[in-house]
Motif scaffolding. Sequence first.
Motif, PDB file in Angstrom:
ATOM      1  N   ILE A  13     -10.099   1.628  -5.898  1.00 34.81           N
ATOM      2  CA  ILE A  13      -9.842   1.862  -7.082  1.00 34.81           C
ATOM      3  C   ILE A  13      -8.386   2.208  -7.736  1.00 34.81           C
ATOM      4  O   ILE A  13      -7.830   1.965  -8.143  1.00 34.81           O
ATOM      5  CB  ILE A  13     -10.513   2.544  -7.696  1.00 34.81           C
ATOM      6  CG1 ILE A  13     -12.020   2.400  -7.546  1.00 34.81           C
ATOM      7  CG2 ILE A  13     -10.770   3.220  -9.657  1.00 34.81           C
ATOM      8  CD1 ILE A  13     -13.318   2.741  -8.237  1.00 34.81           C
ATOM      9  N   VAL A  14      -8.310   3.091  -7.054  1.00 33.22           N
ATOM     10  CA  VAL A  14      -7.243   4.155  -6.804  1.00 33.22           C
ATOM     11  C   VAL A  14      -5.919   3.217  -7.087  1.00 33.22           C
ATOM     12  O   VAL A  14      -4.529   2.584  -7.768  1.00 33.22           O
ATOM     13  CB  VAL A  14      -6.334   5.275  -6.078  1.00 33.22           C
ATOM     14  CG1 VAL A  14      -4.998   5.398  -6.196  1.00 33.22           C
ATOM     15  CG2 VAL A  14      -7.703   6.046  -6.084  1.00 33.22           C
ATOM     16  N   ALA A  16      -5.907   0.089  -6.181  1.00 33.29           N
ATOM     17  CA  ALA A  16      -6.013  -1.550  -7.786  1.00 33.29           C
ATOM     18  C   ALA A  16      -5.357  -1.072  -9.057  1.00 33.29           C
ATOM     19  O   ALA A  16      -4.256  -1.540  -9.781  1.00 33.29           O
ATOM     20  CB  ALA A  16      -7.361  -1.595  -8.166  1.00 33.29           C
ATOM     21  N   THR A  17      -5.259   0.316  -9.506  1.00 34.94           N
ATOM     22  CA  THR A  17      -5.034   1.301 -10.803  1.00 34.94           C
ATOM     23  C   THR A  17      -3.349   1.283 -10.488  1.00 34.94           C
ATOM     24  O   THR A  17      -1.988   0.334 -11.674  1.00 34.94           O
ATOM     25  CB  THR A  17      -5.168   2.159 -10.909  1.00 34.94           C
ATOM     26  OG1 THR A  17      -7.139   2.136 -10.866  1.00 34.94           O
ATOM     27  CG2 THR A  17      -4.205   3.074 -12.291  1.00 34.94           C
ATOM     28  N   ILE A  18      -2.526   1.381  -9.037  1.00 33.32           N
ATOM     29  CA  ILE A  18      -1.334   1.618  -8.895  1.00 33.32           C
ATOM     30  C   ILE A  18      -0.780   0.509  -9.305  1.00 33.32           C
ATOM     31  O   ILE A  18       0.638  -0.322 -10.040  1.00 33.32           O
ATOM     32  CB  ILE A  18      -0.775   1.950  -7.639  1.00 33.32           C
ATOM     33  CG1 ILE A  18      -1.628   4.148  -7.855  1.00 33.32           C
ATOM     34  CG2 ILE A  18       0.504   1.450  -7.658  1.00 33.32           C
ATOM     35  CD1 ILE A  18      -1.268   4.022  -6.258  1.00 33.32           C
ATOM     36  N   ASN A  20      -1.624  -2.726 -11.119  1.00 38.11           N
ATOM     37  CA  ASN A  20      -1.707  -3.045 -12.407  1.00 38.11           C
ATOM     38  C   ASN A  20      -0.596  -2.499 -12.655  1.00 38.11           C
ATOM     39  O   ASN A  20      -0.308  -2.895 -13.751  1.00 38.11           O
ATOM     40  CB  ASN A  20      -3.103  -2.588 -12.856  1.00 38.11           C
ATOM     41  CG  ASN A  20      -3.018  -3.761 -13.885  1.00 38.11           C
ATOM     42  OD1 ASN A  20      -2.629  -4.488 -14.110  1.00 38.11           O
ATOM     43  ND2 ASN A  20      -4.250  -2.825 -15.143  1.00 38.11           N
ATOM     44  N   PHE A  21      -0.434  -1.338 -12.594  1.00 36.48           N
ATOM     45  CA  PHE A  21       1.029  -0.416 -13.240  1.00 36.48           C
ATOM     46  C   PHE A  21       1.831  -1.214 -13.049  1.00 36.48           C
ATOM     47  O   PHE A  21       3.105  -1.074 -13.460  1.00 36.48           O
ATOM     48  CB  PHE A  21       0.893   1.043 -13.171  1.00 36.48           C
ATOM     49  CG  PHE A  21       1.688   1.829 -13.764  1.00 36.48           C
ATOM     50  CD1 PHE A  21       1.810   2.424 -14.412  1.00 36.48           C
ATOM     51  CD2 PHE A  21       3.267   2.549 -12.367  1.00 36.48           C
ATOM     52  CE1 PHE A  21       2.583   2.678 -15.630  1.00 36.48           C
ATOM     53  CE2 PHE A  21       3.959   2.925 -13.204  1.00 36.48           C
ATOM     54  CZ  PHE A  21       4.062   3.173 -14.297  1.00 36.48           C
ATOM     55  N   LYS A  24       2.317  -4.052 -14.732  1.00 40.12           N
ATOM     56  CA  LYS A  24       3.004  -4.615 -15.947  1.00 40.12           C
ATOM     57  C   LYS A  24       4.407  -3.753 -16.029  1.00 40.12           C
ATOM     58  O   LYS A  24       5.045  -4.531 -16.796  1.00 40.12           O
ATOM     59  CB  LYS A  24       2.333  -3.438 -16.606  1.00 40.12           C
ATOM     60  CG  LYS A  24       0.775  -4.121 -17.297  1.00 40.12           C
ATOM     61  CD  LYS A  24      -0.037  -2.759 -17.713  1.00 40.12           C
ATOM     62  CE  LYS A  24      -1.412  -3.549 -18.398  1.00 40.12           C
ATOM     63  NZ  LYS A  24      -1.924  -2.316 -19.274  1.00 40.12           N
TER      64      LYS A  24
END
Length: 60
Positions: A13-14, A16-18, A20-21, A24
């Motif tokens: 999850i961490v 995937a979040t990084i 995605n950031f 973007k």
Amino acid sequence: MINYIIAIVAISIVVATIGNFVKKSKSGKGGCGCGCNSCSSASSCHSNIDFIVDDLKKIK
């Protein structure tokens, strides 16, 4: 065994979040998920050159 599964899920999850950031930010979108046109903090995210280029595009 369950501890390893929970750790793998949390790490994924961490990551995937990084990811995605980073995706973007490379595409020029802000971190908040909205456009920079009406953002009061846009000047702290982007350089003045970006604003000059945007203004020139609006004039044309």
